[in-house]
Design a protein around this motif. Structure first.
Motif, PDB file in Angstrom:
ATOM      1  N   ILE A 182       0.843  -1.213   0.000  1.00  0.00           N
ATOM      2  CA  ILE A 182       0.000   0.000   0.000  1.00  0.00           C
ATOM      3  C   ILE A 182       0.871   1.253   0.000  1.00  0.00           C
ATOM      4  O   ILE A 182       0.606   2.204  -0.750  1.00  0.00           O
ATOM      5  N   ASP A 227      -9.138  -7.383   3.425  1.00  0.00           N
ATOM      6  CA  ASP A 227      -8.482  -6.070   3.450  1.00  0.00           C
ATOM      7  C   ASP A 227      -7.851  -5.756   2.093  1.00  0.00           C
ATOM      8  O   ASP A 227      -7.897  -4.616   1.619  1.00  0.00           O
ATOM      9  N   TYR A 261      -8.856  -2.673  -0.517  1.00  0.00           N
ATOM     10  CA  TYR A 261      -7.911  -1.681  -1.024  1.00  0.00           C
ATOM     11  C   TYR A 261      -7.966  -1.564  -2.546  1.00  0.00           C
ATOM     12  O   TYR A 261      -7.729  -0.490  -3.110  1.00  0.00           O
ATOM     13  N   ASN A 274      -9.603   1.316  -3.925  1.00  0.00           N
ATOM     14  CA  ASN A 274      -9.075   2.639  -3.576  1.00  0.00           C
ATOM     15  C   ASN A 274      -7.651   2.878  -4.075  1.00  0.00           C
ATOM     16  O   ASN A 274      -6.962   3.772  -3.580  1.00  0.00           O
TER      17      ASN A 274
END
Length: 344
Positions: free
Chosen positions: A66, A105, A109, A112
Motif C-alpha cells: 500500500i 483487506d 484496497y 481505492n
C-alpha cells in the motif's frame, strides 16, 4: 475475466486498467504480458524510479505494498507496483501467509488504488488442470483478471514463427505446423528453448521435417531411456523424479506412457533375440535399430530384466492405457502407479 489475447488487443488500443490479476499455468506468458504493459506505461530511463516489485510468496503484510502504491511517481504519469507469485490468491488450505487471513483487506484496497498507480498481481497455477478459484472470482468486479492459458493452434503458430524470425530464420508452414503440434501443451519458455535448439541443429541450412522429427525423437528417447533405467535399477524415487521433469517440461502423459510401453516392447524383443543367440548386427537389422549407441543402451537394460518381468511391464502399460481411456482417473496418478508396479 479476459484471456491473454484480449488483454493484448486492449493494450494495443491503449485501454489500460488500474488493477490487474494475471493467473494461469504459463509463467513465461504472464511475465511477457506484464513486461509489455510496463513498456506502455513507463519510459525505460525511469523504470528504476517507478517500478516496485514484491515477492508474494514471502510477503508478510500488505502495508508495504500500500505504501508503494500511495507514493507518487517520479517524472512519470504512472508507477507500477507488482506482487509476483501471489500464492495467497490460491485456494490451498493451510497456507501460512498472514495475507491469507487478511484477504478481505486486500480486496477492499483494490477499490481505492490511486489513479497514478497500476497495481498488478500474478498467480501461477500449480498444475495445468488448475482453474481460478473462489478468491479470484470474488475479485472480478474490482480488478481486471487476465487468464493466461497455454497457447494453441494459430496463436501458438504465430508466436513460434516470431521466435524463429527473431533468430533470423524462416520456417515453412508445413514444418511450422509439425513443430507446433509436437510442442502443444508446453509453456512458452520450453517452446522457445526448443526453437533455439532447432536453429542450432540446422545452422546454415533450411529447416526440414526430418530435422524436427529427429530432434524430438532423440530428446524423447534419451528421456525414456533414463526413466526405464531407473526402473531397472529399482530406483523408484529417481523414476518418479524423471517423470515429473518430463511433465514439467511439457510432455503429455499419454505420450510418456506410449514411449515407456514402446521401450519395454523393444527390450522384450532384444532379450528374446539375445537368448536366441543372435548377434548385434543381426538384431539391429531385424528390429530396424539405426543407432549402435541406442542399441547398446537397450541391450544393457534388457539384461536387467527377465522375459517374464518385461512381459508383465508391457501388460501393466496396456492396463494403464485402458484405465486412462475408460475411467475418470487422474492420469498422473495412474502413471505413478505404473512406475511403482513395474518396480515392485
Amino acid at each position: 475475466m479476459i484471456d491473454i489475447v484480449t488483454f493484448g488487443r486492449n493494450l494495443e488500443k491503449g485501454h489500460i486498467e488500474n488493477c490487474y490479476l494475471f493467473c494461469g499455468s504459463d509463467e513465461f506468458l504472464i511475465r511477457e504480458s506484464i513486461k509489455a504493459l510496463i513498456g506502455k506505461l513507463i519510459k525505460p530511463e525511469f523504470i528504476d524510479l517507478n517500478y516496485v516489485k514484491f515477492d508474494g510468496s514471502s510477503l508478510e503484510d500488505f502495508d508495504t505494498v500500500i505504501n508503494a502504491c500511495e507514493t507518487l511517481p517520479f517524472m512519470s504519469d504512472k508507477k507500477v507496483v507488482l506482487v509476483y507469485r501471489a500464492s495467497f490468491m490460491g485456494e490451498e488450505q493451510g497456507y501460512k501467509s498472514k495475507l491469507n487471513a487478511h484477504f478481505k483487506d486486500i480486496q477492499k484496497y483494490l477499490k481505492n488504488v490511486p489513479e497514478h498507480c497500476i497495481l498488478i498481481f500474478y498467480y501461477v497455477f500449480k498444475s495445468k488442470r488448475d482453474k481460478p478459484g473462489r478468491k479470484i472470482y470474488r475479485l472480478d468486479k474490482d480488478i481486471c483478471i487476465v487468464k493466461a492459458d497455454r497457447m494453441r493452434g494459430y496463436q501458438l503458430e504465430n508466436r513460434v514463427q516470431e521466435f524463429f524470425r527473431i533468430r533470423g530464420r524462416n520456417i515453412k508452414k508445413v514444418e511450422l505446423r509439425l513443430f507446433c503440434n509436437l510442442m502443444e501443451g508446453n509453456n512458452l519458455s520450453a517452446v522457445e528453448n526448443e526453437v533455439e535448439k532447432l536453429c542450432c541443429y540446422t545452422y546454415g541450412r533450411d529447416i526440414k521435417r526430418e530435422d524436427i522429427e529427429k530432434m524430438f525423437l532423440k530428446n524423447s528417447e534419451e528421456d525414456i531411456f533414463d526413466v526405464v533405467n531407473a526402473i531397472s535399477n529399482k530406483n523408484l524415487k529417481g523414476a518418479l523424479h524423471l517423470m515429473d521433469e518430463l511433465i514439467y517440461g511439457g510432455a503429455k502423459i499419454n505420450y510418456i506412457l506410449a514411449m515407456i510401453e514402446r521401450q519395454f516392447n523393444m527390450l522384450f524383443k532384444i532379450k528374446l533375440l539375445l537368448e536366441d543367440k543372435k548377434q548385434k548386427t543381426e538384431i539391429m537389422k531385424i528390429l530396424n535399430i539405426k543407432s549402435e549407441y541406442g542399441y547398446n543402451i537397450m541391450a544393457k537394460q534388457s539384461k536387467k530384466f527377465t522375459l517374464k518381468q518385461l512381459n508383465r511391464s508391457i501388460q501393466l502399460c496396456l492396463n494403464t492405457e485402458k484405465n486412462m481411456k475408460s475411467l475418470s482417473v487422474d492420469e498422473k496418478t495412474e502413471l505413478e502407479l505404473l512406475l511403482i508396479n513395474t518396480i515392485a
